[in-house]
Design an enzyme around this catalytic site. Structure first.
Site, PDB file in Angstrom:
ATOM      1  N   THR A 156      31.892  72.092  54.129  1.00  0.00           N
ATOM      2  CA  THR A 156      32.800  71.153  53.457  1.00  0.00           C
ATOM      3  C   THR A 156      32.617  69.721  53.939  1.00  0.00           C
ATOM      4  OG1 THR A 156      34.526  71.784  55.048  1.00  0.00           O
ATOM      5  CG2 THR A 156      34.568  72.857  52.884  1.00  0.00           C
TER       6      THR A 156
ATOM      7  N   LYS B 286      40.738  82.366  63.491  1.00  0.00           N
ATOM      8  CA  LYS B 286      39.293  82.137  63.442  1.00  0.00           C
ATOM      9  C   LYS B 286      38.798  81.698  64.809  1.00  0.00           C
ATOM     10  CE  LYS B 286      37.227  78.375  61.742  1.00  0.00           C
ATOM     11  NZ  LYS B 286      36.168  78.009  62.733  1.00  0.00           N
TER      12      LYS B 286
ATOM     13  N   LYS C  74      28.307  81.914  61.840  1.00  0.00           N
ATOM     14  CA  LYS C  74      27.360  81.429  60.826  1.00  0.00           C
ATOM     15  C   LYS C  74      25.909  81.782  61.168  1.00  0.00           C
ATOM     16  CE  LYS C  74      30.237  77.365  59.744  1.00  0.00           C
ATOM     17  NZ  LYS C  74      31.187  77.428  60.902  1.00  0.00           N
TER      18      LYS C  74
ATOM     19  N   ARG D 222      43.067  71.536  62.443  1.00  0.00           N
ATOM     20  CA  ARG D 222      43.850  70.458  63.043  1.00  0.00           C
ATOM     21  C   ARG D 222      45.234  70.245  62.441  1.00  0.00           C
ATOM     22  NH1 ARG D 222      38.558  66.699  63.059  1.00  0.00           N
ATOM     23  NH2 ARG D 222      38.123  68.203  61.413  1.00  0.00           N
TER      24      ARG D 222
ATOM     25  N   ASP E 261      33.516  83.277  63.396  1.00  0.00           N
ATOM     26  CA  ASP E 261      32.800  82.294  62.580  1.00  0.00           C
ATOM     27  C   ASP E 261      31.597  81.745  63.340  1.00  0.00           C
ATOM     28  OD1 ASP E 261      32.142  80.297  60.738  1.00  0.00           O
ATOM     29  OD2 ASP E 261      33.673  78.912  61.496  1.00  0.00           O
TER      30      ASP E 261
ATOM     31  N   ASP F 299      19.033  83.421  60.819  1.00  0.00           N
ATOM     32  CA  ASP F 299      17.818  83.706  61.577  1.00  0.00           C
ATOM     33  C   ASP F 299      16.999  84.708  60.767  1.00  0.00           C
ATOM     34  OD1 ASP F 299      15.945  84.083  63.789  1.00  0.00           O
ATOM     35  OD2 ASP F 299      17.561  83.369  65.091  1.00  0.00           O
TER      36      ASP F 299
END
Length: 235
Positions: free
Chosen positions: A120, A33, A62, A212, A60, A65
């Site tokens: 999330t 990603k 997002k 992470r 990614d 608009d």
């Protein structure tokens, strides 16, 4: 659709990203990603570099608009030969339809496109108090997912805790991509709605996005393989 583990390469430079991916040379090529930090810092060239190494790419960004802007932007992104991309479902059905239209290449192919339902890091309390969105969080996620399906998208980004509900509402073939994944013995960091790779598999995630717990691990390859074992049920 085959399930897979996606590594979130949330690095600030091409050098850091490629050095990280060097660790996987000679073994399994992870699905990667590329988020806003890396894309805005390194530009489209980082997509080409990672793709040339044989990795699949989830871009990614997002998008959120007006429909015409999203349509034109998706046309540009589709030319990068990405495998997956996303928009915010809050942009409306019309915007999501425009995104799909923009992604279709001259040969009729297009990347997988999914919509973000609720991040999330967003709790139900914050959704109510700060965003002024009423109703239960799970109901909002399912409604946004239904809108995405109506617009012709392939699936959504949602918490693993909501993947089963999305499948029930939108069908087993509707893709669920779920961040918020942590090992049972790891810290939650800034995520709110989280679960483990094994539990995500049980409740219906098609793809898990892991950042992470892999990128900051002492041995990232071992951490990635652990994710694959727990999520994909590998020995």
């Amino acid at each position: 659709m085959a399930k897979d583990v996606i590594i979130a390469c949330d690095f600030s430079s091409s050098e850091a990203t490629l050095n990280f991916l060097d660790r996987f040379e000679g073994g399994r090529k992870p699905f990667v990603k590329i988020g806003m930090e890396l894309f805005y810092g390194a530009g489209p060239e980082i997509v080409r570099q990672i793709k040339s190494r044989g990795h699949r790419i989830f871009l990614d960004l997002k998008l959120h608009d007006i429909p015409n802007t999203v349509r034109k932007t998706m046309k540009v992104l589709s030319a990068l030969d990405i495998d997956m991309c996303n928009v915010h479902a809050a942009g409306t059905v019309e915007m999501m339809k425009a995104a799909v239209e923009g992604l279709v290449r001259e040969d009729g192919t297009r990347p997988v496109i999914i919509a973000v339902t609720q991040l999330t890091s967003t709790s139900e309390e914050r959704m109510h108090d700060e965003l002024l969105i009423g109703g239960a969080l799970k109901d909002v996620v399912v409604k946004y997912a239904s809108n995405a399906r109506e617009a012709g998208l392939d699936g959504v980004v949602c918490s693993p805790l909501e993947a089963g509900m999305v499948k029930e509402a939108c069908g087993s073939g509707f893709v669920t991509v779920t961040p918020g994944i942590r090992f049972a013995d790891a810290a939650a960091d800034d995520q709110v709605r989280i679960t483990t790779p094994a539990r995500a598999r049980e409740i219906g995630s098609d793809y898990i996005v892991v950042g992470r717990p892999v990128t900051a691990a002492e041995d990232p390859v071992a951490a990635y393989e652990r994710c694959c074992r727990e999520f994909l049920g590998e020995n």
